[in-house]
Each structure stands twice: as C-alpha cells, then as structure tokens.
Design a protein around this motif. Structure first.
Motif, PDB file in Angstrom:
ATOM      1  N   MET A 121       8.774  10.799  63.825  1.00 26.89           N
ATOM      2  CA  MET A 121       8.682   9.355  63.726  1.00 26.89           C
ATOM      3  C   MET A 121       7.212   8.950  63.576  1.00 26.89           C
ATOM      4  N   SER A 122       6.956   7.648  63.632  1.00 24.64           N
ATOM      5  CA  SER A 122       5.620   7.193  63.249  1.00 24.64           C
ATOM      6  C   SER A 122       4.614   7.407  64.359  1.00 24.64           C
ATOM      7  N   ASP A 123       3.386   7.571  63.959  1.00 26.18           N
ATOM      8  CA  ASP A 123       2.239   7.592  64.864  1.00 26.18           C
ATOM      9  C   ASP A 123       1.412   6.364  64.521  1.00 26.18           C
ATOM     10  N   THR A 124       1.225   5.491  65.458  1.00 25.31           N
ATOM     11  CA  THR A 124       0.565   4.213  65.173  1.00 25.31           C
ATOM     12  C   THR A 124      -0.867   4.407  64.727  1.00 25.31           C
ATOM     13  N   HIS A 125      -1.410   5.648  64.822  1.00 23.95           N
ATOM     14  CA  HIS A 125      -2.795   5.877  64.411  1.00 23.95           C
ATOM     15  C   HIS A 125      -2.882   6.553  63.051  1.00 23.95           C
ATOM     16  N   ASP A 126      -1.739   6.841  62.422  1.00 23.09           N
ATOM     17  CA  ASP A 126      -1.770   7.486  61.108  1.00 23.09           C
ATOM     18  C   ASP A 126      -2.447   6.573  60.104  1.00 23.09           C
ATOM     19  N   ASN A 127      -3.314   7.146  59.275  1.00 23.55           N
ATOM     20  CA  ASN A 127      -3.938   6.470  58.152  1.00 23.55           C
ATOM     21  C   ASN A 127      -4.838   5.307  58.545  1.00 23.55           C
ATOM     22  N   VAL A 128      -5.200   5.185  59.817  1.00 21.62           N
ATOM     23  CA  VAL A 128      -6.148   4.151  60.236  1.00 21.62           C
ATOM     24  C   VAL A 128      -7.556   4.728  60.068  1.00 21.62           C
ATOM     25  N   PRO A 129      -8.446   4.042  59.351  1.00 26.12           N
ATOM     26  CA  PRO A 129      -9.776   4.595  59.097  1.00 26.12           C
ATOM     27  C   PRO A 129     -10.559   4.837  60.387  1.00 26.12           C
ATOM     28  N   GLU A 130     -11.160   6.000  60.472  1.00 28.65           N
ATOM     29  CA  GLU A 130     -11.930   6.348  61.656  1.00 28.65           C
ATOM     30  C   GLU A 130     -13.323   5.715  61.584  1.00 28.65           C
ATOM     31  N   GLN A 131     -13.880   5.403  62.750  1.00 23.92           N
ATOM     32  CA  GLN A 131     -15.226   4.866  62.795  1.00 23.92           C
ATOM     33  C   GLN A 131     -16.228   6.007  62.787  1.00 23.92           C
ATOM     34  N   ASP A 132     -17.417   5.726  62.256  1.00 20.09           N
ATOM     35  CA  ASP A 132     -18.451   6.757  62.271  1.00 20.09           C
ATOM     36  C   ASP A 132     -19.187   6.722  63.622  1.00 20.09           C
ATOM     37  N   SER A 133     -20.249   7.504  63.737  1.00 17.48           N
ATOM     38  CA  SER A 133     -20.957   7.624  65.014  1.00 17.48           C
ATOM     39  C   SER A 133     -21.640   6.328  65.445  1.00 17.48           C
ATOM     40  N   HIS A 134     -21.776   5.404  64.476  1.00 17.15           N
ATOM     41  CA  HIS A 134     -22.428   4.124  64.815  1.00 17.15           C
ATOM     42  C   HIS A 134     -21.404   3.031  65.110  1.00 17.15           C
ATOM     43  N   GLY A 135     -20.101   3.419  65.142  1.00 14.44           N
ATOM     44  CA  GLY A 135     -19.077   2.445  65.501  1.00 14.44           C
ATOM     45  C   GLY A 135     -18.615   1.559  64.367  1.00 14.44           C
ATOM     46  N   ASP A 169      12.669   6.962  59.555  1.00 11.31           N
ATOM     47  CA  ASP A 169      12.052   5.638  59.640  1.00 11.31           C
ATOM     48  C   ASP A 169      10.588   5.835  59.993  1.00 11.31           C
ATOM     49  N   HIS A 170       9.749   5.960  58.978  1.00  8.11           N
ATOM     50  CA  HIS A 170       8.363   6.342  59.198  1.00  8.11           C
ATOM     51  C   HIS A 170       7.472   5.417  58.387  1.00  8.11           C
ATOM     52  N   GLU A 171       6.674   4.586  59.073  1.00  3.23           N
ATOM     53  CA  GLU A 171       5.770   3.701  58.357  1.00  3.23           C
ATOM     54  C   GLU A 171       4.529   4.475  57.931  1.00  3.23           C
ATOM     55  N   ILE A 172       4.125   4.246  56.686  1.00  2.00           N
ATOM     56  CA  ILE A 172       2.911   4.896  56.194  1.00  2.00           C
ATOM     57  C   ILE A 172       2.087   3.859  55.441  1.00  2.00           C
ATOM     58  N   VAL A 173       0.815   4.116  55.317  1.00  2.00           N
ATOM     59  CA  VAL A 173      -0.085   3.313  54.505  1.00  2.00           C
ATOM     60  C   VAL A 173      -0.767   4.258  53.537  1.00  2.00           C
ATOM     61  N   GLU A 174      -0.751   3.899  52.266  1.00  2.00           N
ATOM     62  CA  GLU A 174      -1.408   4.737  51.268  1.00  2.00           C
ATOM     63  C   GLU A 174      -2.340   3.858  50.452  1.00  2.00           C
ATOM     64  N   TYR A 175      -3.593   4.158  50.481  1.00  2.00           N
ATOM     65  CA  TYR A 175      -4.564   3.371  49.738  1.00  2.00           C
ATOM     66  C   TYR A 175      -4.519   3.730  48.262  1.00  2.00           C
TER      67      TYR A 175
END
Length: 354
Positions: free
Chosen positions: A1-15, A118-124
């Motif tokens: 099933m879905s992971d709410t953190h999938d495809n969310v852009p990660e922040q770099d070391s400066h936040g 039932d799996h939500e995804i985001v694809e840029y």
C-alpha cells in the motif's frame, strides 16, 4: 500500500528543496495520508467484495446464455412472437446482450474499486522520448524475443498462424448476413410509377395545381399508399407499407416558374411546382425546412442545403449528391401525377448506387 513519503522531494543539507522543485510556482504539498478501504484491512470485507465481483461476472454469463437461447427460441417473420406488444426476439436479444455487457462493466468497476491495488503515486513530467540506452535495450529485447520464438526460421508455423488469425474475420461476415438479405435493387426503385397521383401525406387527398400558392411546401406520398376502390390500388400492410412510405416520401414546392434555373427541373415541373425526395442524401434524415425566398431546402440533422431551383443541387453541407427530383405532370382532371419513378436511387449513398 502507499507510503505517504513516496516521491516527496528530499531537502538538501541546508534545509531547502532542489532547484527543480523550488522553481515550481506552488510548493510541493506531498501526498495526503492514505485512507485504507475496508477490503484492505478486513479479510471478510475482501472476501465479500470478491464474491460480489464473481456474482456480477456470473450474471453476465447467464445473460449471454439467455441471449443464445432467445436467438433460437423466439420466432421472427410473418408471425412474430411478442412480449408486451414488442417483438419478443428484438426485446429479448437487446435486454440480454445489454445485461451481459452491463454486468461485465459493473464487475470490473467493483473489482477496481475494492480489490485492485490502491496505491497513490506522483510522477513528475519528463521528456516524452526515452533515453537512447532504453530504446536500444527495448529493440534488443524485441529482436531477442523474435529470435527465440523461431518464427523467422519456421515459415510453416508463421504462415499457418497468419492464416488462422486472418480467417477469424469470416465468422463476423457470416453473422452479418443474419441481419437480413442483401437489398439487391430494392434501394434503386420506389413505388412511384407513371400516372400515379401525388397526394397529401396522412390524409391522402390528391393535389391540384390550383391548390398550391407560391411558396407553399407540402409533404406528400404516392396515391398507391392510400388504396381505395376508386383508385384500384391493392392494399399494402406491415413492413412492406413502412418501407414503401420511407422510400417514396416527397415534398411538393411551388415557386415562380421564372425562378427555376435548370432545364431538367423546368421539364419535370408544372407551373413552377416541383417534387423532390424528402430523404436527405447524407444519412437519410427527413427534410422539409424551406427558405421561401431562396427555394433552398435545409436538412435539420446536419444542415445539408439543396437548391430546389437547380435539380436539387447541394449548395452546403455534407450531403454527397443532389436531392432526387420526381418527374411531374398533370392528368386530365388537373391533379399532379408522376411521369415515372425517380430516375436515380433516393436516400443516402450506398454501395450499389450507380
């Protein structure tokens, strides 16, 4: 099933997020929390949904069997079986085939809503073309598959497969013949004949020249469709009557004789009165919208427009050829009569039109 953190852009070391996402007009909100369906967390609900889908597919199977039974059980022809005053065969075949398709669609929708992943995804968005390396790999895999199948070096297998697949179209052609016999030359002729009076539609009264004023447009039929002891025409009933009425329907229009352009239209008219087929030559709609000042006849379905002063020529719209004109004259009593049948097929284009 879905992971709410999938495809969310990660922040770099400066936040901060990478430039690709930072340049977007709206900040990436991430994915909302996933809401589990009952069938995802409850085994009983999952089994129940599975039974529902299977039941719908089973009902489709039953409808298909009933379709086949109806095809052979109900009689068609001179004495049709009926259900509630409707043709039993048509009613049953339509109901069962519609049910079969409906239950397949409903079952598939139920399957997708309750049982499929039932799996939500985001694809840029990315460039439409795949990388060159991916395309080369895909072609290599295709070549390998063709090579491993042996179809290139086994012409007997290849040709027999092509023959078997190609001949699958023949059953469809055979079944299409079950829709009825080919029309032969029936579409090329109507019930009109030399000396037959032009009568008003519905009431069947013959038309005299003096009955019409300039600009009048009258729906009419041949007198043979209104048989009486006086005119001596044999009665026509059932399907034959409906077919004759459809093909022979005409409009009668009166204009100033000087408004007529073509010599043929003038020769087939009487004192500015012309008679044309009422059936549009595009797809067969009945037409009778008359522009009185221009003598243009308009089809309400797709706006094909015909010039009644010039042999029914098409001046606008999708119609492929002119509106057939009925050669007209008068009898000894002054009633409008046909010189002959139409000299060309009426109605829309078809494969046997000359």
């Amino acid at each position: 099933m879905s992971d709410t953190h999938d495809n969310v852009p990660e922040q770099d070391s400066h936040g901060s997020v990478p430039a690709t996402f930072a340049d977007e007009p709206i900040a990436n909100p991430g994915l909302p929390p996933h809401h589990w369906r009952p069938s995802d967390v409850d085994e009983k609900a999952e089994k129940r949904a599975e039974r529902q889908v299977a039941t719908l597919y089973g009902l489709s199977l039953v409808c298909t069997v009933l379709f086949l039974v109806s095809y052979f059980v109900f009689h068609v022809g001179d004495h049709w079986d009926t259900i509630g005053g409707l043709g039993a065969s048509t009613f049953a075949l339509g109901l069962t085939l519609g049910g079969a398709l409906l239950f397949i669609g409903s079952g598939t929708i139920q399957w997708a809503r309750k049982l499929m992943v039932d799996h939500e995804i985001v694809e840029y968005r990315h460039p439409a073309a795949s990388p060159e390396s991916d395309r080369e790999a895909a072609l290599a895999a295709l070549d390998a598959g063709v090579s491993e199948s042996g179809i290139a070096r086994r012409p007997l297998v290849r040709n027999s497969l092509l023959g078997a697949v190609g001949i699958l179209g023949l059953p469809a052609i055979v079944m299409l013949r079950d829709l009825g016999p080919l029309p032969g030359d029936k579409l090329s002729h109507t019930i009109w004949e030399k000396g037959m009076r032009v009568v008003r539609d519905v009431v069947g009264t013959p038309i005299k020249v003096s009955d019409l004023e300039i600009g009048d447009l009258v729906n009419a039929e041949p007198e043979a469709l209104f048989p009486t002891e006086a005119n001596g025409y044999p009665p026509i009933e059932g399907t034959d009557l409906q077919q004759a009425k459809v093909k022979a329907a005409v409009i009668v229009h009166r204009m100033e004789p000087d408004d007529i352009i073509s010599e043929q239209t003038r020769n087939w008219s009487v004192e500015g009165i012309v008679v044309y087929s009422k059936i549009c030559t595009h797809v067969g709609c009945p037409i009778s919208l008359n522009e009185r000042t221009t003598h243009h006849l308009l089809c309400p379905c797709h706006q094909s427009t015909f010039d009644l002063t010039d042999s029914g020529k098409v001046i606008f719209g999708p119609a492929g050829h002119a509106l057939p004109q009925l050669p007209l004259t008068v009898d000894s009593e002054g009633y409008l009569i046909a010189q002959s049948d139409f000299t060309e097929p009426v109605g829309p284009s078809f494969w046997e039109r000359g």
